[in-house]
Structures are given as C-alpha cells and as structure tokens.
Design a protein around this motif. Structure first.
Motif, PDB file in Angstrom:
ATOM      1  N   GLY A   2     -16.239  32.535  20.234  1.00  0.00           N
ATOM      2  CA  GLY A   2     -17.476  31.804  20.481  1.00  0.00           C
ATOM      3  C   GLY A   2     -17.854  30.807  19.394  1.00  0.00           C
ATOM      4  O   GLY A   2     -18.935  30.219  19.446  1.00  0.00           O
ATOM      5  N   LEU A   3     -16.985  30.602  18.395  1.00  0.00           N
ATOM      6  CA  LEU A   3     -17.302  29.677  17.304  1.00  0.00           C
ATOM      7  C   LEU A   3     -16.058  28.879  16.939  1.00  0.00           C
ATOM      8  O   LEU A   3     -14.995  29.446  16.673  1.00  0.00           O
ATOM      9  CB  LEU A   3     -17.803  30.453  16.083  1.00  0.00           C
ATOM     10  CG  LEU A   3     -18.255  29.632  14.882  1.00  0.00           C
ATOM     11  CD1 LEU A   3     -19.510  28.848  15.227  1.00  0.00           C
ATOM     12  CD2 LEU A   3     -18.503  30.542  13.698  1.00  0.00           C
ATOM     13  N   ASP A   4     -16.188  27.574  16.939  1.00  0.00           N
ATOM     14  CA  ASP A   4     -15.072  26.706  16.563  1.00  0.00           C
ATOM     15  C   ASP A   4     -15.249  26.310  15.097  1.00  0.00           C
ATOM     16  O   ASP A   4     -16.175  25.576  14.743  1.00  0.00           O
ATOM     17  CB  ASP A   4     -15.043  25.471  17.465  1.00  0.00           C
ATOM     18  CG  ASP A   4     -13.786  24.659  17.277  1.00  0.00           C
ATOM     19  OD1 ASP A   4     -12.916  25.063  16.479  1.00  0.00           O
ATOM     20  OD2 ASP A   4     -13.674  23.602  17.936  1.00  0.00           O
ATOM     21  N   ILE A   5     -14.368  26.798  14.230  1.00  0.00           N
ATOM     22  CA  ILE A   5     -14.469  26.558  12.787  1.00  0.00           C
ATOM     23  C   ILE A   5     -14.296  25.066  12.472  1.00  0.00           C
ATOM     24  O   ILE A   5     -14.924  24.549  11.549  1.00  0.00           O
ATOM     25  CB  ILE A   5     -13.414  27.409  12.040  1.00  0.00           C
ATOM     26  CG1 ILE A   5     -13.694  28.887  12.242  1.00  0.00           C
ATOM     27  CG2 ILE A   5     -13.379  27.077  10.560  1.00  0.00           C
ATOM     28  CD1 ILE A   5     -14.981  29.353  11.628  1.00  0.00           C
ATOM     29  N   ASN A   6     -13.480  24.367  13.237  1.00  0.00           N
ATOM     30  CA  ASN A   6     -13.280  22.936  12.995  1.00  0.00           C
ATOM     31  C   ASN A   6     -14.579  22.152  13.202  1.00  0.00           C
ATOM     32  O   ASN A   6     -14.895  21.250  12.423  1.00  0.00           O
ATOM     33  CB  ASN A   6     -12.183  22.384  13.901  1.00  0.00           C
ATOM     34  CG  ASN A   6     -10.827  22.947  13.549  1.00  0.00           C
ATOM     35  OD1 ASN A   6     -10.585  23.329  12.407  1.00  0.00           O
ATOM     36  ND2 ASN A   6      -9.949  23.017  14.526  1.00  0.00           N
ATOM     37  N   ILE A   7     -15.323  22.484  14.241  1.00  0.00           N
ATOM     38  CA  ILE A   7     -16.586  21.797  14.511  1.00  0.00           C
ATOM     39  C   ILE A   7     -17.608  22.093  13.420  1.00  0.00           C
ATOM     40  O   ILE A   7     -18.348  21.215  12.978  1.00  0.00           O
ATOM     41  CB  ILE A   7     -17.130  22.189  15.898  1.00  0.00           C
ATOM     42  CG1 ILE A   7     -16.142  21.769  16.993  1.00  0.00           C
ATOM     43  CG2 ILE A   7     -18.491  21.579  16.148  1.00  0.00           C
ATOM     44  CD1 ILE A   7     -15.896  20.282  17.067  1.00  0.00           C
ATOM     45  N   VAL A   8     -17.643  23.346  12.959  1.00  0.00           N
ATOM     46  CA  VAL A   8     -18.554  23.711  11.877  1.00  0.00           C
ATOM     47  C   VAL A   8     -18.218  22.908  10.621  1.00  0.00           C
ATOM     48  O   VAL A   8     -19.104  22.412   9.920  1.00  0.00           O
ATOM     49  CB  VAL A   8     -18.502  25.232  11.601  1.00  0.00           C
ATOM     50  CG1 VAL A   8     -19.274  25.598  10.353  1.00  0.00           C
ATOM     51  CG2 VAL A   8     -19.020  25.998  12.792  1.00  0.00           C
ATOM     52  N   GLY A   9     -16.934  22.744  10.335  1.00  0.00           N
ATOM     53  CA  GLY A   9     -16.511  21.956   9.179  1.00  0.00           C
ATOM     54  C   GLY A   9     -16.919  20.494   9.283  1.00  0.00           C
ATOM     55  O   GLY A   9     -17.385  19.896   8.315  1.00  0.00           O
ATOM     56  N   VAL A  10     -16.767  19.922  10.457  1.00  0.00           N
ATOM     57  CA  VAL A  10     -17.160  18.516  10.656  1.00  0.00           C
ATOM     58  C   VAL A  10     -18.670  18.361  10.500  1.00  0.00           C
ATOM     59  O   VAL A  10     -19.151  17.403   9.882  1.00  0.00           O
ATOM     60  CB  VAL A  10     -16.680  18.011  12.039  1.00  0.00           C
ATOM     61  CG1 VAL A  10     -17.281  16.655  12.356  1.00  0.00           C
ATOM     62  CG2 VAL A  10     -15.164  17.953  12.080  1.00  0.00           C
ATOM     63  N   ILE A  11     -19.437  19.299  11.023  1.00  0.00           N
ATOM     64  CA  ILE A  11     -20.899  19.240  10.894  1.00  0.00           C
ATOM     65  C   ILE A  11     -21.303  19.349   9.426  1.00  0.00           C
ATOM     66  O   ILE A  11     -22.182  18.602   8.958  1.00  0.00           O
ATOM     67  CB  ILE A  11     -21.556  20.341  11.749  1.00  0.00           C
ATOM     68  CG1 ILE A  11     -21.382  20.026  13.229  1.00  0.00           C
ATOM     69  CG2 ILE A  11     -23.029  20.499  11.399  1.00  0.00           C
ATOM     70  CD1 ILE A  11     -21.802  21.136  14.155  1.00  0.00           C
ATOM     71  N   LEU A  12     -20.657  20.235   8.678  1.00  0.00           N
ATOM     72  CA  LEU A  12     -20.964  20.349   7.250  1.00  0.00           C
ATOM     73  C   LEU A  12     -20.611  19.068   6.491  1.00  0.00           C
ATOM     74  O   LEU A  12     -21.353  18.634   5.603  1.00  0.00           O
ATOM     75  CB  LEU A  12     -20.221  21.539   6.638  1.00  0.00           C
ATOM     76  CG  LEU A  12     -20.768  22.914   6.970  1.00  0.00           C
ATOM     77  CD1 LEU A  12     -19.871  23.989   6.384  1.00  0.00           C
ATOM     78  CD2 LEU A  12     -22.181  23.057   6.454  1.00  0.00           C
TER      79      LEU A  12
END
Length: 82
Positions: free
Chosen positions: A26-36
């Motif tokens: 339920g969580l995409d680490i790549n998207i979280v990295g881009v948002i950060l």
C-alpha cells in the motif's frame, strides 16, 4: 526548517527513490522519495530567499538623490539588528 534540513530532505528522498528496493504493501517508496525531494527543493528555495534581505535606504540629508539598494546577507549566528 533551515537550509541544512532541506538538503537533508533532498538526500533522504534521493536514497528512497534510487537506493531502496523493498516494498511495503500500500506504499510506493519511490513516490515518497520524490515527494521528499520536491519538498526539500521548495524549502531550500524559501530558505535562500529568507537569508537574503533587501533594504532600500534613502539619505535624509539629500532626499533628491537616487535610492541605493543594499543587499544584506545574514547568518544565523549574527545577532538581530533593530
């Protein structure tokens, strides 16, 4: 947040985007990295904007004289000026 904090967010986002290869349901680490990274860039630009202070000084002795723009750079260790 300071400039160093925003650089830390950019680095953390880059690590999460390109170096981490595990998945969470339920969580995409790549998207979280881009948002950060995007948040870090926005905070970095805001921090650089706040460091540079522009003041216009008009000479009270010669009011007809052109205005001089003075760029003042402050560091966090400088005492506040009144």
């Amino acid at each position: 947040m300071t400039i160093a904090g925003s650089i830390f967010l950019i680095m953390l986002g880059a690590v999460l985007t390109w170096a981490v290869e595990w998945d969470i349901a339920g969580l995409d680490i790549n998207i979280v990295g881009v948002i950060l990274m995007l948040g870090g860039v926005a905070l970095l630009l805001f921090g650089l904007y706040r460091v540079r202070v522009t003041r216009e000084i008009v000479s009270p002795v010669e009011p007809d004289r052109e205005r001089t723009t003075v760029y003042e750079e402050r560091r966090y260790t400088d005492p506040p000026q009144i």
